[in-house]
Write a protein that holds these residues in place. Structure first.
Motif, short mmCIF file in Angstrom:
data_model
loop_
_atom_site.label_atom_id
_atom_site.label_comp_id
_atom_site.label_asym_id
_atom_site.label_seq_id
_atom_site.Cartn_x
_atom_site.Cartn_y
_atom_site.Cartn_z
N ALA A 56 0.81 -1.21 0.00
CA ALA A 56 0.00 0.00 0.00
C ALA A 56 0.85 1.27 0.00
N ALA B 283 -3.38 6.72 -3.59
CA ALA B 283 -3.74 5.43 -4.19
C ALA B 283 -4.12 5.62 -5.65
N ASP B 284 -3.86 4.59 -6.44
CA ASP B 284 -4.33 4.59 -7.82
C ASP B 284 -5.84 4.34 -7.87
N GLU C 279 -7.73 -1.34 -5.91
CA GLU C 279 -6.38 -1.87 -5.75
C GLU C 279 -6.11 -2.20 -4.29
N LEU C 280 -6.53 -1.33 -3.39
CA LEU C 280 -6.30 -1.56 -1.97
C LEU C 280 -7.16 -2.71 -1.45
N ALA D 222 -7.85 6.57 2.07
CA ALA D 222 -7.25 6.49 0.73
C ALA D 222 -7.68 7.70 -0.09
N VAL E 21 -7.50 8.90 -3.82
CA VAL E 21 -7.23 8.42 -5.18
C VAL E 21 -6.67 9.57 -6.02
N ARG F 111 3.84 6.16 -1.08
CA ARG F 111 2.43 6.57 -1.04
C ARG F 111 1.91 7.06 0.30
#
Length: 233
Positions: free
Chosen positions: A33, A77-78, A82-83, A113, A115, A123
């Protein structure tokens, strides 16, 4: 918004620690992460990155998480998906000056998070601390870190940025009604030239000198634990 430069630093950022109930699951999750490397170590492990200040320690403790963490991480975060694929649980989306998603790590620890169109390689965005008096807490840490104090007085939200060596943008302090009742499961390590100077500034020393190892457990004025390492040790 207001901001001001604090005093000459009494402490410098070293790294931070996360309590875990053991095993590698939590460490491997946070490595992925945060964009860091996981290194197994005994019952848990450590994370490492491009500098020593990126290091994250995992400390195995017997007590389970029982209340909301008063210290949590904000991450770039992308995507939320994903997480989730890494093992997180989505709780809810919130909006304010930004939009973020409240999530839980594999041991139930809260994190948020954010994005991004293009998330950075490392990150960790912010370390967030619940506080009874966010302005006072942020001002205290700005003073001891020699960082920049900023805030939105109308929202009761304050922060410290420009922390030398810190691998994140800021420490943010947010208002909550509930008091601190248990030891924080996330706490940070700092390097100091003088323990007495930090105590004189308002910290409390939690370990007696005879108990201290390489570090000294201390608490800030709101009782948040941190560990201080003497610069010459």
């Amino acid at each position: 918004m207001v901001a001001r430069l604090a005093h000459v630093p009494l402490v410098t950022w070293k790294d931070f620690c996360v309590d875990t109930n053991g095993g590698e699951v939590l460490g491997r999750f946070w490595a992925a992460a945060l964009g860091l490397r996981f290194e197994p170590d005994g019952d848990s492990g450590t994370l490492s990155g491009p500098t020593k200040q990126h290091q994250v320690w995992f400390n195995t403790v017997p007590e389970p998480k029982t209340v909301k963490n008063r210290v949590h991480l904000d991450v770039h975060a992308d995507s939320v998906a994903e997480l989730v694929a890494l093992g997180a649980t989505r709780v809810e989306e919130r909006s304010g000056l930004n939009t973020w998603t409240v999530m839980l790590d594999p041991e139930g620890g809260e994190f948020c998070a954010f994005v991004r169109e293009q998330a950075p390689e490392q990150r960790l965005f912010e370390i967030v601390v619940d506080a009874a008096d966010p302005k006072a807490s942020a001002a205290w840490w700005a003073e001891v870190f020699g960082g920049m104090l900023g805030g939105h007085a109308d929202q009761g939200w304050w922060w410290v940025d420009s922390i030398a060596g810190a691998p994140f943008e800021a420490m943010s302090f947010v208002p909550v009604p509930e008091p601190k009742t248990v030891k924080n499961r996330i706490h940070w390590y700092v390097t100091v030239d003088s323990l007495d100077a930090v105590v004189d500034a308002g910290a409390t020393r939690l370990t007696r000198e005879s108990e201290a190892d390489a570090w000294h457990v201390m608490a800030d004025p709101e009782g948040n634990e941190f560990c201080a390492y003497l610069a010459d040790t």
